[in-house]
Structures are given as C-alpha cells and as structure tokens.
Design a protein around this motif. Sequence first.
Motif, PDB file in Angstrom:
ATOM      1  N   VAL A   1     -71.672  11.624 -21.651  1.00 14.66           N
ATOM      2  CA  VAL A   1     -70.274  11.818 -21.271  1.00 14.66           C
ATOM      3  C   VAL A   1     -70.130  11.549 -19.779  1.00 14.66           C
ATOM      4  O   VAL A   1     -70.880  12.102 -18.962  1.00 14.66           O
ATOM      5  N   ASN A   2     -69.157  10.710 -19.427  1.00 14.00           N
ATOM      6  CA  ASN A   2     -68.934  10.414 -18.008  1.00 14.00           C
ATOM      7  C   ASN A   2     -67.443  10.226 -17.777  1.00 14.00           C
ATOM      8  O   ASN A   2     -66.716   9.759 -18.659  1.00 14.00           O
ATOM      9  N   ASP A   3     -66.980  10.550 -16.560  1.00  9.21           N
ATOM     10  CA  ASP A   3     -65.548  10.475 -16.289  1.00  9.21           C
ATOM     11  C   ASP A   3     -65.075   9.081 -15.927  1.00  9.21           C
ATOM     12  O   ASP A   3     -63.901   8.887 -15.588  1.00  9.21           O
ATOM     13  N   GLY A   4     -65.951   8.106 -15.968  1.00 12.75           N
ATOM     14  CA  GLY A   4     -65.567   6.721 -15.735  1.00 12.75           C
ATOM     15  C   GLY A   4     -66.521   5.778 -16.437  1.00 12.75           C
ATOM     16  O   GLY A   4     -67.551   6.203 -16.969  1.00 12.75           O
ATOM     17  N   GLU A   5     -66.184   4.500 -16.415  1.00 16.69           N
ATOM     18  CA  GLU A   5     -67.003   3.514 -17.117  1.00 16.69           C
ATOM     19  C   GLU A   5     -68.097   2.925 -16.244  1.00 16.69           C
ATOM     20  O   GLU A   5     -68.929   2.165 -16.728  1.00 16.69           O
ATOM     21  N   GLU A   6     -68.106   3.282 -14.952  1.00 14.93           N
ATOM     22  CA  GLU A   6     -69.066   2.697 -14.023  1.00 14.93           C
ATOM     23  C   GLU A   6     -70.119   3.712 -13.568  1.00 14.93           C
ATOM     24  O   GLU A   6     -69.820   4.886 -13.360  1.00 14.93           O
ATOM     25  N   HIS A   7     -71.343   3.228 -13.432  1.00 15.40           N
ATOM     26  CA  HIS A   7     -72.422   3.962 -12.777  1.00 15.40           C
ATOM     27  C   HIS A   7     -72.508   3.423 -11.358  1.00 15.40           C
ATOM     28  O   HIS A   7     -72.734   2.233 -11.153  1.00 15.40           O
ATOM     29  N   VAL A   8     -72.295   4.305 -10.364  1.00 18.87           N
ATOM     30  CA  VAL A   8     -72.229   3.885  -8.960  1.00 18.87           C
ATOM     31  C   VAL A   8     -73.446   4.415  -8.205  1.00 18.87           C
ATOM     32  O   VAL A   8     -73.808   5.584  -8.334  1.00 18.87           O
ATOM     33  N   LEU A   9     -74.058   3.549  -7.429  1.00 16.68           N
ATOM     34  CA  LEU A   9     -75.173   3.962  -6.573  1.00 16.68           C
ATOM     35  C   LEU A   9     -74.591   4.703  -5.369  1.00 16.68           C
ATOM     36  O   LEU A   9     -74.262   4.105  -4.345  1.00 16.68           O
ATOM     37  N   VAL A  10     -74.474   6.008  -5.511  1.00 15.99           N
ATOM     38  CA  VAL A  10     -73.780   6.805  -4.508  1.00 15.99           C
ATOM     39  C   VAL A  10     -74.475   6.721  -3.147  1.00 15.99           C
ATOM     40  O   VAL A  10     -73.813   6.739  -2.103  1.00 15.99           O
ATOM     41  N   HIS A  11     -75.799   6.600  -3.147  1.00 16.86           N
ATOM     42  CA  HIS A  11     -76.497   6.569  -1.866  1.00 16.86           C
ATOM     43  C   HIS A  11     -76.247   5.274  -1.089  1.00 16.86           C
ATOM     44  O   HIS A  11     -76.647   5.157   0.073  1.00 16.86           O
ATOM     45  N   GLU A  12     -75.548   4.306  -1.719  1.00 17.27           N
ATOM     46  CA  GLU A  12     -75.212   3.062  -1.037  1.00 17.27           C
ATOM     47  C   GLU A  12     -73.723   2.942  -0.718  1.00 17.27           C
ATOM     48  O   GLU A  12     -73.286   1.920  -0.179  1.00 17.27           O
ATOM     49  N   THR A  13     -72.921   3.964  -1.026  1.00 16.68           N
ATOM     50  CA  THR A  13     -71.473   3.839  -0.834  1.00 16.68           C
ATOM     51  C   THR A  13     -71.096   3.681   0.637  1.00 16.68           C
ATOM     52  O   THR A  13     -70.058   3.084   0.953  1.00 16.68           O
ATOM     53  N   HIS A  14     -71.928   4.185   1.546  1.00 12.97           N
ATOM     54  CA  HIS A  14     -71.612   4.017   2.969  1.00 12.97           C
ATOM     55  C   HIS A  14     -71.529   2.545   3.356  1.00 12.97           C
ATOM     56  O   HIS A  14     -70.808   2.181   4.283  1.00 12.97           O
ATOM     57  N   ARG A  15     -72.289   1.683   2.643  1.00 10.90           N
ATOM     58  CA  ARG A  15     -72.271   0.259   2.962  1.00 10.90           C
ATOM     59  C   ARG A  15     -70.884  -0.356   2.746  1.00 10.90           C
ATOM     60  O   ARG A  15     -70.497  -1.324   3.410  1.00 10.90           O
ATOM     61  N   ALA A  16     -70.129   0.199   1.794  1.00 12.26           N
ATOM     62  CA  ALA A  16     -68.807  -0.351   1.480  1.00 12.26           C
ATOM     63  C   ALA A  16     -67.793  -0.078   2.585  1.00 12.26           C
ATOM     64  O   ALA A  16     -66.725  -0.689   2.601  1.00 12.26           O
ATOM     65  N   ILE A  17     -68.097   0.824   3.510  1.00 14.31           N
ATOM     66  CA  ILE A  17     -67.208   1.048   4.650  1.00 14.31           C
ATOM     67  C   ILE A  17     -67.116  -0.226   5.484  1.00 14.31           C
ATOM     68  O   ILE A  17     -66.027  -0.645   5.887  1.00 14.31           O
TER      69      ILE A  17
END
Length: 380
Positions: free
Chosen positions: A32-48
């Motif tokens: 069960v997940n609240d979205g359809e995507e698995h996101v590499l959270v430890h890399e989200t800073h790169r998207a800044i």
Amino acid sequence: MHVAVLGAGYAGVALTRKLESRLPPDVDITLVNDGEEHVLVHETHRAIRRPAVADAISVPVADLLDRAELVVDRVDDVDADAGRAELASGDAVEWDYGAVCLGSETAYYGIEGLREHATPLKSLDDAARIREEFLDVVADGGRVVVGGAGLSGVQVAGELTALAGEEGADVPDDVEVVLVEQLDEVAPNFPANFRRAVREQLSERGVDVETGTAVEAVYDDRIVTDDGDLRYDQLVWTGGIAGDDAVDGDRPVVRADLRLTDRTFALGDAARAVDADGEPVPASASAAIREAKTVAENVGRLVDHERDAAPDDFAPRLARYRFQVPGWLVSVGDGAVAQLGPTVLTGAAAKASKAGVGAGYLTSVGAVDRALKLAEEELL
C-alpha cells in the motif's frame, strides 16, 4: 495467507521485493502506498538545483514488483495489534503478517510559527518550492536560513550555494546561506573526522554555520533563537523527523528482530530500532534497506512455521538485525565528503562514491536507465 506492507519507500520496496522471493507463491502480498512513484528521498536535494533529476529518482512502484498487488491509497490509521489499516478511500487492509514502512514526517517540535513559515524537504514538490523561493532571494539579495545541520540540511545548504553561483550570485556577498544547528557540531551524529571535513566543505562555499543555536520561535521576517534574533528571507527546515500521521506521529522502539507485535513489524524511519548489539540505529536509507532483509526472513520463518509446523513445535527463532554500513556519504554542492571505514575522502573520489550509491540502488531495483541518468546528473 496474506502479508501486507504499508509504504513504498526504501524499506517498503526492499521488503516487498524480498518477500516476493522468500514466500511461497500461494501467499498473497499487498503493498500500500499513497502514490504511484517510488522516490529516492535521499536524492531530492539534487532537484533544488537540477529539476530534471526528478525524472531519474522517481520510479513507478508497479515496475518494481513481480507478484505483489499494489494498492494506491493513503494509510489513515494503523492498528498493529489487530493487523488492520484504515485507508483514505474508506477501504481497509488486513493481514496475517504485516510491516509498517510509512517513513517519517518533518518534526516541528511545537516551535511557534515554524510549521507556518518553513519549507521542509520531504518530497520533490518541496524541492521545487525551495528552488523557486531561493531564486527570488538571489534576484533581490537576501538571506536563506537552513534549520538543522544533519546530512539533509548540509546537502540543502550546499545545493543552494551552488545554485546561487550558477545564477551569477556570490555567497555570501550577494546572498547569504546560514545553516543553524542546536547541537555543537554539523553532522552531529557522525565521527569527528567526518564532521570536520563536512564543516570545511561548507565554509569553503561561503555557508555561515551557526552551531549551538536553538530555534525558539519563527515570525514573518525573523527567527528567535537562544542567541538572539536572526533575520531571514527564506527558511528551510530539516531539523528532525516524526512518525507518520497514521501512527499519531510516533516512531515506536522495536528490538533487533524488528517486531512491533506478534504479527506486525516496523522498520525504516517508521521505527526507532535497537540492533543486536543494543545500539540505536540511525534513520537512513541504507539502514532501511538492510532492515528489510531481516524482516523478510522473519516473516518467511513465521509463515513457514504456521503452514508446516506440528502443533507442539516451538516458535521459530527470529533473525536479529545488526547495524553495519561501510561508511557515510554527503554531497555539499559540487563537492562531497565520504567516510569509508576510518578514511575520510573529499574531492573527485568522494563525488564519484556519492554518485555511485544512488545509481547502484536504482540498478539493484532494475531501473538501469534512471541509474545512468542520475549518475550523469551527479557528476556534472
């Protein structure tokens, strides 16, 4: 028999994939997940700094599964004792064995005004908002404050200084980046040589590091600290984590077998684990992935026992998780710090190590095309 996994972060995806291999084919598995995507959270800073990286670090959950059923819904409430979760749609999921892998939310500690005025970094949407607000600060000249000097805060501060440079602004002459930490060191939970190297990397990039400074309240244009007021134009908060709302913000303590109740486990950021040596396990992607291996084995042993054991057989001995990682990595803008055993690296070697971790993880789950794209973005 039914096994349910709640959450498709690092812990949930790794656990589900291992359960698919470990459990007999007739055991049903639901993720069960609240979205359809698995996101590499430890890399989200790169998207800044590089919004295009979002495509590389988001993978459809369905692409990662073999036989597990994916339910896209938000978990609203968990009753671990009853083996039941209520979903936002009004449906419910029940299990014979289950695992809470709901990750964490940002902790605001009841600090007045903090939630209202700060942007966290828990999603790609957060990264986009941080970028947009920071570009305004760069254009007008001003100060951004990053609260919390753990690895996430260090990485945010590093990305902001690099983005300022790409926009033609100098740090700190044209725009200030201030990193505030309540404790006396940056990266306070890490070895001393790692902490020193991280602080040096921040200083080289013009980041003003204010350690031993506790945030007490936040207003529209100023942060009240125990060391006086601090003016700001943008505030990013990475100062700690709390449990998901579905478990009332709690991160329960679990023993080395990671068992929360007789039939429910908790792992990853959703729990505070104490390992086989009696040591607390730090919240990290690497720990979550390794914990999943232990939980998959323990669920497998329990399922095998329930299906095959004689009524008077003893319950199976469960595996115990021991926290062991080869080292630590953190990016600081265009640089990085890597600790491999007792050795601390910076420069090209550290940057290559950091790039290899995210790409290696994506390769391990079969997302090779995204692994190549992430490595390219990391090494730019």
